[in-house]
Design a protein around this motif. Structure first.
Motif, PDB file in Angstrom:
ATOM      1  N   GLY A 143      -6.598   2.728  11.759  1.00 12.81           N
ATOM      2  CA  GLY A 143      -5.685   1.895  10.996  1.00 12.81           C
ATOM      3  C   GLY A 143      -5.916   0.411  11.158  1.00 12.81           C
ATOM      4  O   GLY A 143      -6.267  -0.045  12.254  1.00 12.81           O
ATOM      5  N   PRO A 144      -5.701  -0.361  10.092  1.00 14.27           N
ATOM      6  CA  PRO A 144      -5.369   0.106   8.744  1.00 14.27           C
ATOM      7  C   PRO A 144      -6.564   0.054   7.789  1.00 14.27           C
ATOM      8  O   PRO A 144      -6.429  -0.362   6.636  1.00 14.27           O
ATOM      9  CB  PRO A 144      -4.302  -0.885   8.314  1.00 14.27           C
ATOM     10  N   THR A 145      -7.756   0.449   8.252  1.00 14.63           N
ATOM     11  CA  THR A 145      -8.947   0.251   7.428  1.00 14.63           C
ATOM     12  C   THR A 145      -9.660   1.540   7.027  1.00 14.63           C
ATOM     13  O   THR A 145     -10.434   1.526   6.068  1.00 14.63           O
ATOM     14  CB  THR A 145      -9.963  -0.644   8.148  1.00 14.63           C
ATOM     15  N   HIS A 146      -9.443   2.638   7.720  1.00 12.31           N
ATOM     16  CA  HIS A 146     -10.210   3.851   7.392  1.00 12.31           C
ATOM     17  C   HIS A 146      -9.429   5.104   7.788  1.00 12.31           C
ATOM     18  O   HIS A 146      -8.846   5.184   8.873  1.00 12.31           O
ATOM     19  CB  HIS A 146     -11.558   3.851   8.127  1.00 12.31           C
ATOM     20  N   VAL A 147      -9.429   6.085   6.876  1.00 11.84           N
ATOM     21  CA  VAL A 147      -8.823   7.379   7.172  1.00 11.84           C
ATOM     22  C   VAL A 147      -9.588   8.454   6.411  1.00 11.84           C
ATOM     23  O   VAL A 147     -10.065   8.209   5.295  1.00 11.84           O
ATOM     24  CB  VAL A 147      -7.314   7.404   6.792  1.00 11.84           C
ATOM     25  N   VAL A 190      -0.314   0.316   1.674  1.00 11.14           N
ATOM     26  CA  VAL A 190      -1.249   1.340   1.209  1.00 11.14           C
ATOM     27  C   VAL A 190      -1.664   2.241   2.371  1.00 11.14           C
ATOM     28  O   VAL A 190      -1.790   3.455   2.223  1.00 11.14           O
ATOM     29  CB  VAL A 190      -2.479   0.689   0.547  1.00 11.14           C
ATOM     30  N   TRP A 191      -1.863   1.641   3.533  1.00 11.28           N
ATOM     31  CA  TRP A 191      -2.207   2.431   4.718  1.00 11.28           C
ATOM     32  C   TRP A 191      -1.095   3.422   5.052  1.00 11.28           C
ATOM     33  O   TRP A 191      -1.367   4.581   5.400  1.00 11.28           O
ATOM     34  CB  TRP A 191      -2.462   1.511   5.906  1.00 11.28           C
ATOM     35  N   ALA A 192       0.150   2.988   4.931  1.00 13.93           N
ATOM     36  CA  ALA A 192       1.281   3.879   5.219  1.00 13.93           C
ATOM     37  C   ALA A 192       1.266   5.095   4.296  1.00 13.93           C
ATOM     38  O   ALA A 192       1.619   6.205   4.695  1.00 13.93           O
ATOM     39  CB  ALA A 192       2.598   3.119   5.086  1.00 13.93           C
ATOM     40  N   LEU A 193       0.842   4.884   3.053  1.00 15.08           N
ATOM     41  CA  LEU A 193       0.755   5.998   2.109  1.00 15.08           C
ATOM     42  C   LEU A 193      -0.387   6.942   2.463  1.00 15.08           C
ATOM     43  O   LEU A 193      -0.203   8.169   2.514  1.00 15.08           O
ATOM     44  CB  LEU A 193       0.550   5.451   0.692  1.00 15.08           C
ATOM     45  N   ASP A 242     -11.402   3.789   2.543  1.00 13.68           N
ATOM     46  CA  ASP A 242     -11.705   2.558   3.259  1.00 13.68           C
ATOM     47  C   ASP A 242     -10.938   1.429   2.597  1.00 13.68           C
ATOM     48  O   ASP A 242     -11.040   1.226   1.380  1.00 13.68           O
ATOM     49  CB  ASP A 242     -13.205   2.283   3.231  1.00 13.68           C
ATOM     50  N   LEU A 243     -10.159   0.686   3.392  1.00 10.94           N
ATOM     51  CA  LEU A 243      -9.252  -0.332   2.877  1.00 10.94           C
ATOM     52  C   LEU A 243      -9.680  -1.710   3.361  1.00 10.94           C
ATOM     53  O   LEU A 243     -10.107  -1.870   4.516  1.00 10.94           O
ATOM     54  CB  LEU A 243      -7.814  -0.070   3.339  1.00 10.94           C
ATOM     55  N   GLU A 244      -9.554  -2.705   2.484  1.00 13.87           N
ATOM     56  CA  GLU A 244      -9.802  -4.084   2.894  1.00 13.87           C
ATOM     57  C   GLU A 244      -8.938  -5.023   2.071  1.00 13.87           C
ATOM     58  O   GLU A 244      -8.561  -4.718   0.934  1.00 13.87           O
ATOM     59  CB  GLU A 244     -11.274  -4.450   2.754  1.00 13.87           C
ATOM     60  N   HIS A 245      -8.623  -6.168   2.667  1.00 14.42           N
ATOM     61  CA  HIS A 245      -7.781  -7.151   1.989  1.00 14.42           C
ATOM     62  C   HIS A 245      -8.495  -7.715   0.762  1.00 14.42           C
ATOM     63  O   HIS A 245      -9.722  -7.825   0.728  1.00 14.42           O
ATOM     64  CB  HIS A 245      -7.441  -8.302   2.942  1.00 14.42           C
ATOM     65  N   ALA A 246      -7.712  -8.075  -0.251  1.00 19.37           N
ATOM     66  CA  ALA A 246      -8.232  -8.733  -1.453  1.00 19.37           C
ATOM     67  C   ALA A 246      -7.131  -9.622  -2.007  1.00 19.37           C
ATOM     68  O   ALA A 246      -5.946  -9.419  -1.722  1.00 19.37           O
ATOM     69  CB  ALA A 246      -8.679  -7.704  -2.501  1.00 19.37           C
ATOM     70  N   ALA A 247      -7.509 -10.609  -2.804  1.00 15.32           N
ATOM     71  CA  ALA A 247      -6.522 -11.522  -3.391  1.00 15.32           C
ATOM     72  C   ALA A 247      -5.554 -10.746  -4.274  1.00 15.32           C
ATOM     73  O   ALA A 247      -5.968 -10.004  -5.156  1.00 15.32           O
ATOM     74  CB  ALA A 247      -7.227 -12.590  -4.212  1.00 15.32           C
ATOM     75  N   GLY A 248      -4.256 -10.895  -4.001  1.00 11.27           N
ATOM     76  CA  GLY A 248      -3.237 -10.237  -4.802  1.00 11.27           C
ATOM     77  C   GLY A 248      -2.997  -8.787  -4.470  1.00 11.27           C
ATOM     78  O   GLY A 248      -2.211  -8.120  -5.139  1.00 11.27           O
ATOM     79  N   GLY A 249      -3.642  -8.294  -3.425  1.00 10.23           N
ATOM     80  CA  GLY A 249      -3.464  -6.883  -3.055  1.00 10.23           C
ATOM     81  C   GLY A 249      -4.538  -6.453  -2.083  1.00 10.23           C
ATOM     82  O   GLY A 249      -4.820  -7.142  -1.107  1.00 10.23           O
ATOM     83  N   MET A 250      -5.163  -5.310  -2.366  1.00 13.55           N
ATOM     84  CA  MET A 250      -6.235  -4.844  -1.495  1.00 13.55           C
ATOM     85  C   MET A 250      -7.224  -4.008  -2.291  1.00 13.55           C
ATOM     86  O   MET A 250      -6.908  -3.480  -3.356  1.00 13.55           O
ATOM     87  CB  MET A 250      -5.675  -4.046  -0.307  1.00 13.55           C
ATOM     88  N   ARG A 305      -0.521   4.403  -8.873  1.00 17.47           N
ATOM     89  CA  ARG A 305       0.777   4.689  -9.487  1.00 17.47           C
ATOM     90  C   ARG A 305       1.908   4.558  -8.471  1.00 17.47           C
ATOM     91  O   ARG A 305       3.035   4.182  -8.827  1.00 17.47           O
ATOM     92  CB  ARG A 305       0.736   6.096 -10.093  1.00 17.47           C
ATOM     93  N   ALA A 306       1.624   4.836  -7.226  1.00 15.78           N
ATOM     94  CA  ALA A 306       2.659   4.736  -6.183  1.00 15.78           C
ATOM     95  C   ALA A 306       3.131   3.304  -5.976  1.00 15.78           C
ATOM     96  O   ALA A 306       4.236   3.080  -5.466  1.00 15.78           O
ATOM     97  CB  ALA A 306       2.122   5.296  -4.865  1.00 15.78           C
ATOM     98  N   PHE A 307       2.312   2.326  -6.398  1.00 19.92           N
ATOM     99  CA  PHE A 307       2.669   0.922  -6.186  1.00 19.92           C
ATOM    100  C   PHE A 307       2.839   0.162  -7.499  1.00 19.92           C
ATOM    101  O   PHE A 307       2.882  -1.055  -7.520  1.00 19.92           O
ATOM    102  CB  PHE A 307       1.581   0.247  -5.350  1.00 19.92           C
ATOM    103  N   ARG A 308       2.951   0.883  -8.609  1.00 18.92           N
ATOM    104  CA  ARG A 308       3.136   0.245  -9.901  1.00 18.92           C
ATOM    105  C   ARG A 308       4.446   0.698 -10.554  1.00 18.92           C
ATOM    106  O   ARG A 308       4.722   0.420 -11.669  1.00 18.92           O
ATOM    107  CB  ARG A 308       1.970   0.570 -10.827  1.00 18.92           C
TER     108      ARG A 308
END
Length: 326
Positions: free
Chosen positions: A246-250, A185-188, A270-278, A323-326
């Motif tokens: 990276g990889p938490t805020h942009v 997700v960060w790369a996107l 703002d990105l953070e880890h979560a069960a099964g994804g983020m 949608r980019a990851f589904r």
């Protein structure tokens, strides 16, 4: 958050995801199985409960596809073709409607003391009498009764919800669950060249330079081919990378160099880890350009409309990301 606002917010986000999932199966009737798929990656309580029981978007899709194949076999229709869902085409097509039993689930989720949030939708799905959801849960090796107990326990809790807007009525925040690793997700979200994948207002961007600012062109046609009217001053955009941790805020800034009085906007993730994804929190802020006196007069008048527009923009951005990851 009021019960009405909670129900309206859930219906908008889950409806969009459900109809996107229906489009992957090549159907226009969004049904209860598509609701279950949408809940599997919902960021709210309903999605958290499902993922806590081991239900991911991929496993749920496989179970729904297998159930569809079995149902066709029961009526004597055998298919050797690949039954896995295709890509999302909802944003490129039209004519989507709810089935009667899906509408009944929506009604049950917001009646009888239920708040209409994602947990209430999940609880209503578990009570749906056709047996389809129960059969899909069996394929997922999930005990329906245990899931009911988990949902009921969560609904008895009084949870403090984060407000979706701050004191500045031109700013809003929207949280989503993304079924992908945080690094993907960060790369996107951190790449200028990939902005058109999640920002619907950007049709193309010249990202050949290593560092910005970059020049972008506005979107002039909808995904279904319909032309979008864009005023001359808004065809060209200036894109700047304001912050990157990276990889938490942009944080990105978009402005219009050919429209001197146009308001610029910033989009932060703002990105953070979560069960099964983020878990992803998107914040949209418009930089108001009116004079101070004009702001005092106009802001109270336009506050409800501005908040609604910010919310719609955020859900469109969020849909582009997922949608980019589904």
């Amino acid at each position: 958050m009021s019960r009405f606002i909670q129900a309206a917010s859930t219906m908008h986000t889950v409806s969009l995801a459900s109809m996107e999932e229906a489009s992957r199966f090549g159907v226009r009737d969004a049904d209860i199985d598509h609701l279950l798929l949408a809940l599997s990656f919902d960021p709210d309580t309903g999605g958290q409960i499902l993922r806590g029981m081991g239900v991911s978007l991929d496993t749920a899709r496989a179970a729904v596809a297998a159930q569809h194949s079995t149902q066709l076999g029961l009526v004597g229709i055998a298919s050797d073709a690949d039954t896995s869902p295709g890509r999302i085409v909802f944003h490129e097509t039209s004519g989507y409607v709810w089935t009667d039993r899906a509408l009944a689930v929506w009604d049950a989720a917001s009646s009888g003391g239920r708040r209409g949030d994602s947990a209430a939708v999940l609880r209503a799905l578990l009570d749906e009498p056709s047996g389809l959801i129960a059969e899909i849960l069996t394929r997922l090796d999930v005990d329906r009764e245990a899931l009911i107990i988990r949902v009921d326990e969560m609904q008895r809790l009084v949870l403090a919800r984060e407000s979706t807007t701050d004191r500045n009525e031109l700013s809003g925040t929207h949280s989503i669950f993304v079924p992908a690793p945080i690094d993907d997700v960060w790369a996107l979200l951190s790449s200028a060249s990939r902005i058109p994948e999640w920002e619907p207002a950007v049709g193309s961007i010249d990202a050949t330079a290593q560092t910005g600012p970059w020049e972008a062109e506005a979107t002039t046609s909808a995904p279904d081919g319909r032309p979008i009217a864009v005023k001359d001053g808004f065809r060209r955009m200036r894109v700047e990378l304001v912050e990157s941790e990276g990889p938490t805020h942009v944080r990105w800034r978009f402005s219009y160099p050919d429209a001197a009085r146009a308001s610029a906007r910033q989009i932060a993730f703002d990105l953070e880890h979560a069960a099964g994804g983020m878990q992803l929190r998107a914040t949209l802020t418009w930089e108001f350009t009116l004079r101070r006196r004009s702001r005092r007069v106009l802001r109270p008048l336009f506050r409800p409309l501005l908040r609604f527009l910010v919310y719609i923009q955020l859900t469109q951005i969020a849909s582009g990301v997922t949608r980019a990851f589904r």
